[in-house]
Design an enzyme around this catalytic site. Structure first.
Site, PDB file in Angstrom:
ATOM      1  N   GLY A 113       6.506   6.738  11.039  1.00  0.00           N
ATOM      2  CA  GLY A 113       6.316   6.075   9.747  1.00  0.00           C
ATOM      3  C   GLY A 113       6.464   4.575   9.873  1.00  0.00           C
ATOM      4  N   GLY A 126       3.293  -4.001  14.774  1.00  0.00           N
ATOM      5  CA  GLY A 126       2.927  -5.409  14.622  1.00  0.00           C
ATOM      6  C   GLY A 126       3.664  -6.042  13.441  1.00  0.00           C
ATOM      7  CG  ASP A 127       2.954  -4.725   9.550  1.00  0.00           C
ATOM      8  OD1 ASP A 127       2.206  -5.712   9.687  1.00  0.00           O
ATOM      9  OD2 ASP A 127       2.572  -3.641   9.074  1.00  0.00           O
ATOM     10  CB  THR A 138       1.977   3.260  11.763  1.00  0.00           C
ATOM     11  OG1 THR A 138       1.209   4.322  12.277  1.00  0.00           O
ATOM     12  CG2 THR A 138       1.326   2.716  10.507  1.00  0.00           C
ATOM     13  N   GLY A 142       0.729  -4.614  22.697  1.00  0.00           N
ATOM     14  CA  GLY A 142       1.195  -3.232  22.711  1.00  0.00           C
ATOM     15  C   GLY A 142       2.396  -3.047  23.625  1.00  0.00           C
ATOM     16  CG  ASP A 172       3.690   6.255  13.636  1.00  0.00           C
ATOM     17  OD1 ASP A 172       2.603   5.693  13.884  1.00  0.00           O
ATOM     18  OD2 ASP A 172       4.117   6.444  12.484  1.00  0.00           O
ATOM     19  CG  ASN A 178      -1.988  -0.895   1.320  1.00  0.00           C
ATOM     20  OD1 ASN A 178      -2.462  -1.341   0.276  1.00  0.00           O
ATOM     21  ND2 ASN A 178      -2.417  -1.238   2.515  1.00  0.00           N
ATOM     22  CG  MET A 179       1.450   5.928  -1.064  1.00  0.00           C
ATOM     23  SD  MET A 179       3.226   5.666  -0.773  1.00  0.00           S
ATOM     24  CE  MET A 179       3.861   5.617  -2.452  1.00  0.00           C
ATOM     25  CB  ALA A 208       4.987  -3.676   1.346  1.00  0.00           C
TER      26      ALA A 208
HETATM   27  P1  ATP Z   1      -0.315  -2.339  14.743  1.00  0.00           P
HETATM   28  O1  ATP Z   1      -1.420  -2.935  13.945  1.00  0.00           O
HETATM   29  O2  ATP Z   1      -0.505  -0.895  15.091  1.00  0.00           O
HETATM   30  O3  ATP Z   1       1.039  -2.567  14.163  1.00  0.00           O
HETATM   31  P2  ATP Z   1      -0.747  -4.522  16.648  1.00  0.00           P
HETATM   32  O4  ATP Z   1      -2.005  -4.465  17.446  1.00  0.00           O
HETATM   33  O5  ATP Z   1      -0.619  -5.516  15.574  1.00  0.00           O
HETATM   34  O6  ATP Z   1      -0.336  -3.062  16.161  1.00  0.00           O
HETATM   35  P3  ATP Z   1       0.743  -4.218  19.060  1.00  0.00           P
HETATM   36  O7  ATP Z   1       0.406  -5.250  20.069  1.00  0.00           O
HETATM   37  O8  ATP Z   1       0.221  -2.852  19.273  1.00  0.00           O
HETATM   38  O9  ATP Z   1       0.445  -4.804  17.618  1.00  0.00           O
HETATM   39  O10 ATP Z   1       2.328  -4.080  18.956  1.00  0.00           O
HETATM   40  C1  ATP Z   1       3.161  -5.122  18.494  1.00  0.00           C
HETATM   41  C2  ATP Z   1       4.392  -5.189  19.354  1.00  0.00           C
HETATM   42  O11 ATP Z   1       5.050  -3.918  19.309  1.00  0.00           O
HETATM   43  C3  ATP Z   1       4.113  -5.434  20.829  1.00  0.00           C
HETATM   44  O12 ATP Z   1       4.069  -6.818  21.105  1.00  0.00           O
HETATM   45  C4  ATP Z   1       5.309  -4.770  21.478  1.00  0.00           C
HETATM   46  O13 ATP Z   1       6.386  -5.671  21.520  1.00  0.00           O
HETATM   47  C5  ATP Z   1       5.628  -3.612  20.547  1.00  0.00           C
HETATM   48  N1  ATP Z   1       5.025  -2.355  21.032  1.00  0.00           N
HETATM   49  C6  ATP Z   1       3.853  -1.799  20.639  1.00  0.00           C
HETATM   50  N2  ATP Z   1       3.635  -0.638  21.287  1.00  0.00           N
HETATM   51  C7  ATP Z   1       4.697  -0.442  22.104  1.00  0.00           C
HETATM   52  C8  ATP Z   1       5.088   0.592  23.027  1.00  0.00           C
HETATM   53  N3  ATP Z   1       4.319   1.671  23.251  1.00  0.00           N
HETATM   54  N4  ATP Z   1       6.270   0.441  23.680  1.00  0.00           N
HETATM   55  C9  ATP Z   1       7.061  -0.640  23.467  1.00  0.00           C
HETATM   56  N5  ATP Z   1       6.758  -1.639  22.607  1.00  0.00           N
HETATM   57  C10 ATP Z   1       5.592  -1.540  21.927  1.00  0.00           C
END
Ligand code: ATP
Length: 295
Positions: free
Chosen positions: A279, A245-246, A242, A215, A240, A11-12, A42
């Site tokens: 980003g 999770g990836d 974003t 998180g 940020d 995606n962009m 990506a």
């Molecule tokens: P997104 O879709 O926004 O990428 P997600 O819900 O798939 O998020 P999260 O659980 O929010 O995934 O985050 C994935 C991983 O990133 C967490 O398991 C953690 O290790 C790390 N992480 C996320 N937020 C934080 C934070 N504020 N401080 C430290 N680590 C974080």
């Protein structure tokens, strides 16, 4: 060198930085607007490449200016784009993202990503063969995800399925994945649980190994019959989230060969480094930055 294949979206990201999220019908003046390459597929490909893996991407972009930019961007990261198709008559996928106070809101339009087909995955069999892991998410049609599970099983390659965005999945799929990597909401959706069941209980109910992200709290993981175990999140100044999770999924795939405990710890560290930067792709850490952070 670890070899990873990613089957997924490209995606962009159209990113607006705002002082807060808007209410319905409201107009707000934002601080900044940026176009940043994204898409779960990506993103995971780029994160894995930055962490030192040899990566091949399977996916589509459209015949628009974004498509060329996205294709060139993947190539510039050293990713094998031999199975990235540039389709005529359809736009590239987009994600309109608002970032406010370290949180995000996202609307995705699949466009070319909606045209990833089982035949396209089948055509990528030669790159899946011999890979250390395949990463797949749910921003492409489910028949293409199904084909990914099938081809990877034929070729004896473990699949990490990141069930995002959340949706119900055929129950038998869960017996075909090596690791399912949901957050709590995604796991409840996959298991069709409508209550507010504790996430540890949901993890016990899943018929496959689960690595669940929480998180800032880090991640919980359960392989086989073991009780879920916890890896604490690493403390960073959140800028940020974003692509956190990836980055997590990519690192998990890249370091899986070192054992699940190590891989989850490195995945949490890599994702935390991402959260400290702005980003999705621009903020993803390189291998040396991760090593230095973990010293
Ligand atoms: P997104 O879709 O926004 O990428 P997600 O819900 O798939 O998020 P999260 O659980 O929010 O995934 O985050 C994935 C991983 O990133 C967490 O398991 C953690 O290790 C790390 N992480 C996320 N937020 C934080 C934070 N504020 N401080 C430290 N680590 C974080």
């Amino acid at each position: 060198m670890t070899r990873i294949v990613v089957v997924g979206s490209i995606n962009m990201d159209l990113v607006t930085l705002a002082p807060r999220f808007v209410a319905p019908g409201e107009t707000l003046t934002g601080d900044r607007f940026l176009t940043i390459p994204g898409g779960k597929g990506a993103n995971q490909a780029v994160a894995a490449a930055r962490l030192g893996a040899q990566v091949a991407m399977v996916g589509n972009v459209g015949a628009d200016a974004f498509g060329q930019q996205l294709y060139d961007g993947l190539k510039a990261e050293g990713i094998d784009v031999g199975h990235v198709r540039r389709l005529d008559g359809v736009g590239s996928g987009t994600a309109s993202i608002t970032v406010a106070g370290g949180e995000n809101q996202i609307v995705v339009v699949p466009a070319a990503n909606g045209r990833v087909t089982p035949a396209q995955v089948e055509a990528a069999r030669e790159v899946i063969r011999g890979a250390d892991a395949v990463l797949v998410q749910l921003e492409i049609p489910l028949d293409a995800v199904d084909a990914t599970l099938r081809v990877a099983a034929d070729e004896n390659v473990p699949v990490i399925l990141n069930p995002a965005p959340a949706q119900r999945l055929p129950a038998e799929w869960l017996h075909r994945v090596r690791y399912l990597t949901p957050n709590q909401h995604e796991l409840a959706t996959v298991l069709d649980d409508r209550g507010d069941t504790d996430f540890r209980e949901l993890m016990r109910r899943a018929p496959c190994p689960v690595v669940l992200t929480r998180g800032a709290e880090g991640a919980w993981f359960r392989d086989g019959d073991d009780a879920p175990r916890h890896q604490a999140g690493f403390r960073v100044d959140a800028v940020d989230s974003t692509g956190a999770g990836d980055t997590f999924n990519a690192a998990l795939a890249v370091f899986l060969g070192e054992g699940l405990d190590v891989a989850v710890r490195k995945a949490c560290a890599a994702a935390a480094l991402k959260v400290s930067q702005l980003g999705a792709q621009p903020g993803m850490p390189r291998r040396d930055a991760l090593d230095a952070f973990l010293e």
